[in-house]
Design a protein around this motif. Structure first.
Motif, PDB file in Angstrom:
ATOM      1  N   LEU A  44       0.517  -1.336  -0.398  1.00  0.00           N
ATOM      2  CA  LEU A  44      -0.124  -0.070  -0.025  1.00  0.00           C
ATOM      3  C   LEU A  44       1.006   1.028  -0.120  1.00  0.00           C
ATOM      4  N   ALA A  45       1.973   1.299   0.643  1.00  0.00           N
ATOM      5  CA  ALA A  45       3.069   2.551   0.627  1.00  0.00           C
ATOM      6  C   ALA A  45       2.929   2.792  -0.559  1.00  0.00           C
ATOM      7  N   TRP A  46       3.978   1.634  -1.299  1.00  0.00           N
ATOM      8  CA  TRP A  46       4.291   2.100  -2.769  1.00  0.00           C
ATOM      9  C   TRP A  46       2.470   2.735  -3.444  1.00  0.00           C
ATOM     10  N   GLN A  47       2.004   1.738  -3.835  1.00  0.00           N
ATOM     11  CA  GLN A  47       0.668   2.520  -4.016  1.00  0.00           C
ATOM     12  C   GLN A  47       0.340   3.579  -3.765  1.00  0.00           C
ATOM     13  N   ILE A  48       0.107   3.827  -2.592  1.00  0.00           N
ATOM     14  CA  ILE A  48       0.055   5.667  -2.210  1.00  0.00           C
ATOM     15  C   ILE A  48       0.616   6.188  -3.398  1.00  0.00           C
ATOM     16  N   GLY A  49       2.160   6.547  -2.749  1.00  0.00           N
ATOM     17  CA  GLY A  49       2.756   7.086  -3.460  1.00  0.00           C
ATOM     18  C   GLY A  49       2.661   7.691  -4.874  1.00  0.00           C
ATOM     19  N   HIS A  50       2.972   6.374  -5.547  1.00  0.00           N
ATOM     20  CA  HIS A  50       2.746   6.347  -6.910  1.00  0.00           C
ATOM     21  C   HIS A  50       1.444   6.676  -7.690  1.00  0.00           C
ATOM     22  N   LEU A  51       0.712   6.972  -6.525  1.00  0.00           N
ATOM     23  CA  LEU A  51      -0.359   7.347  -6.936  1.00  0.00           C
ATOM     24  C   LEU A  51      -0.023   9.642  -7.220  1.00  0.00           C
ATOM     25  N   GLU A  72      12.896  15.316  -1.339  1.00  0.00           N
ATOM     26  CA  GLU A  72      13.466  14.689  -1.078  1.00  0.00           C
ATOM     27  C   GLU A  72      13.604  13.659  -2.047  1.00  0.00           C
ATOM     28  N   GLY A  73      13.246  12.385  -2.512  1.00  0.00           N
ATOM     29  CA  GLY A  73      13.659  11.248  -2.984  1.00  0.00           C
ATOM     30  C   GLY A  73      12.678  10.508  -3.105  1.00  0.00           C
ATOM     31  N   PHE A  74      11.151  11.268  -2.808  1.00  0.00           N
ATOM     32  CA  PHE A  74       9.861  10.637  -2.943  1.00  0.00           C
ATOM     33  C   PHE A  74       9.922   9.738  -4.220  1.00  0.00           C
ATOM     34  N   GLU A  75       9.627  10.332  -5.678  1.00  0.00           N
ATOM     35  CA  GLU A  75       9.350  10.228  -6.450  1.00  0.00           C
ATOM     36  C   GLU A  75      10.170   8.454  -7.042  1.00  0.00           C
ATOM     37  N   GLU A  76      11.806   8.828  -6.927  1.00  0.00           N
ATOM     38  CA  GLU A  76      12.734   7.512  -6.680  1.00  0.00           C
ATOM     39  C   GLU A  76      12.109   6.636  -5.231  1.00  0.00           C
ATOM     40  N   ALA A  77      11.829   6.902  -4.655  1.00  0.00           N
ATOM     41  CA  ALA A  77      11.116   5.254  -3.557  1.00  0.00           C
ATOM     42  C   ALA A  77       9.765   4.816  -4.466  1.00  0.00           C
ATOM     43  N   HIS A  78       9.043   5.171  -5.088  1.00  0.00           N
ATOM     44  CA  HIS A  78       8.288   5.164  -5.613  1.00  0.00           C
ATOM     45  C   HIS A  78       8.299   5.001  -6.944  1.00  0.00           C
ATOM     46  N   HIS A  79       9.118   4.382  -7.740  1.00  0.00           N
ATOM     47  CA  HIS A  79       9.096   3.935  -8.949  1.00  0.00           C
ATOM     48  C   HIS A  79       8.792   3.128  -8.991  1.00  0.00           C
ATOM     49  N   LYS A  80       8.712   2.749  -9.937  1.00  0.00           N
ATOM     50  CA  LYS A  80       8.453   1.361  -9.923  1.00  0.00           C
ATOM     51  C   LYS A  80       9.419  -0.247 -10.298  1.00  0.00           C
ATOM     52  N   ALA A  88      10.292  -0.426   5.610  1.00  0.00           N
ATOM     53  CA  ALA A  88       9.754   0.362   5.537  1.00  0.00           C
ATOM     54  C   ALA A  88      10.129   1.614   5.860  1.00  0.00           C
ATOM     55  N   SER A  89      11.027   1.857   6.287  1.00  0.00           N
ATOM     56  CA  SER A  89      12.365   2.978   6.539  1.00  0.00           C
ATOM     57  C   SER A  89      12.326   3.459   5.177  1.00  0.00           C
ATOM     58  N   LYS A  90      11.869   3.141   3.884  1.00  0.00           N
ATOM     59  CA  LYS A  90      12.212   4.020   2.960  1.00  0.00           C
ATOM     60  C   LYS A  90      11.170   4.939   2.471  1.00  0.00           C
ATOM     61  N   PHE A  91      10.024   4.317   3.286  1.00  0.00           N
ATOM     62  CA  PHE A  91       8.403   5.004   2.629  1.00  0.00           C
ATOM     63  C   PHE A  91       8.213   5.921   3.895  1.00  0.00           C
ATOM     64  N   ASN A  92       6.691   6.310   4.174  1.00  0.00           N
ATOM     65  CA  ASN A  92       6.223   7.274   4.501  1.00  0.00           C
ATOM     66  C   ASN A  92       5.350   6.454   5.420  1.00  0.00           C
ATOM     67  N   THR A  93       4.851   7.510   6.117  1.00  0.00           N
ATOM     68  CA  THR A  93       3.552   7.768   7.635  1.00  0.00           C
ATOM     69  C   THR A  93       2.376   7.778   6.438  1.00  0.00           C
ATOM     70  N   LEU A  94       0.857   6.974   7.429  1.00  0.00           N
ATOM     71  CA  LEU A  94       0.426   7.350   7.055  1.00  0.00           C
ATOM     72  C   LEU A  94      -0.450   8.825   7.247  1.00  0.00           C
ATOM     73  N   ALA A  95       0.320   9.376   8.010  1.00  0.00           N
ATOM     74  CA  ALA A  95      -0.431  10.660   8.216  1.00  0.00           C
ATOM     75  C   ALA A  95       0.593  11.792   6.818  1.00  0.00           C
ATOM     76  N   GLU A  96       1.861  11.408   6.345  1.00  0.00           N
ATOM     77  CA  GLU A  96       2.478  11.881   5.744  1.00  0.00           C
ATOM     78  C   GLU A  96       1.997  11.405   4.493  1.00  0.00           C
TER      79      GLU A  96
END
Length: 166
Positions: A44-51, A72-80, A88-96
């Motif tokens: 789900l973290a990747w999917q939300i970031g993808h959206l 910084e780094g958000f787009e890269e973390a959610h690249h295909k 999990a440390s490479k992704f964001n919290t739900l609130a973020e």
């Protein structure tokens, strides 16, 4: 008889899509975002970031002045090429994620509000025309894209023992 304007229908579609998607996410924990709805699915973290990234890319292709800057780094973390990352440390919290979704959607709605309805008939950016020929098609895609992913949140909710939402 009530006349519905195209921009109003697009805005309503965006709001409904947001309500459903956010409803599914609302009572999840940060750790739940690393769950995958099934074998071979993205967590789900990747999917939300993808959206988030996709909406910025689509809107920016039409209205660069409404582009949201990402951390910084958000787009890269959610690249295909990162769909297999389970750190999990490479992704964001739900609130973020929810905060970013709010900012991005506010920019999208501001672009919709600012444009003349005749702009909806303009050609979409070249790389999207085969799928979405016009700006109007692109705005509808932006509005419905979260609904394309909403069904993937449901199996995670069920696995977590969360109530049926809709």
């Amino acid at each position: 008889m009530i006349a519905v304007h195209v921009k109003d229908a697009i805005r309503s579609t965006m709001n409904l899509s947001d309500m459903v998607f956010r409803g599914y996410l609302g009572d999840l924990e940060d750790a739940d975002l690393m769950r995958r709805p099934g074998k071979g699915c993205n967590h789900l973290a990747w999917q939300i970031g993808h959206l988030v990234v996709a909406e910025i890319m689509m809107l920016g292709g039409m209205f660069p002045e409404f582009k949201t800057e990402l951390p910084e780094g958000f787009e890269e973390a959610h690249h295909k090429d990162k769909v297999d990352c389970d750190d999990a440390s490479k992704f964001n919290t739900l609130a973020e994620y929810l905060e970013l979704m709010t900012k991005v959607r506010a920019n999208t709605l501001a672009a919709l509000e600012a444009m003349d309805e005749s702009k909806l008939d303009d050609p979409a950016p070249e790389q999207m025309r085969a799928f979405c020929p016009t700006v109007g098609d692109m705005m509808i895609l932006i509005g419905t894209h979260p609904m394309m992913h909403a069904g993937q949140v449901v199996p995670v909710r069920r696995e977590c023992g969360k109530p049926v939402m809709f």
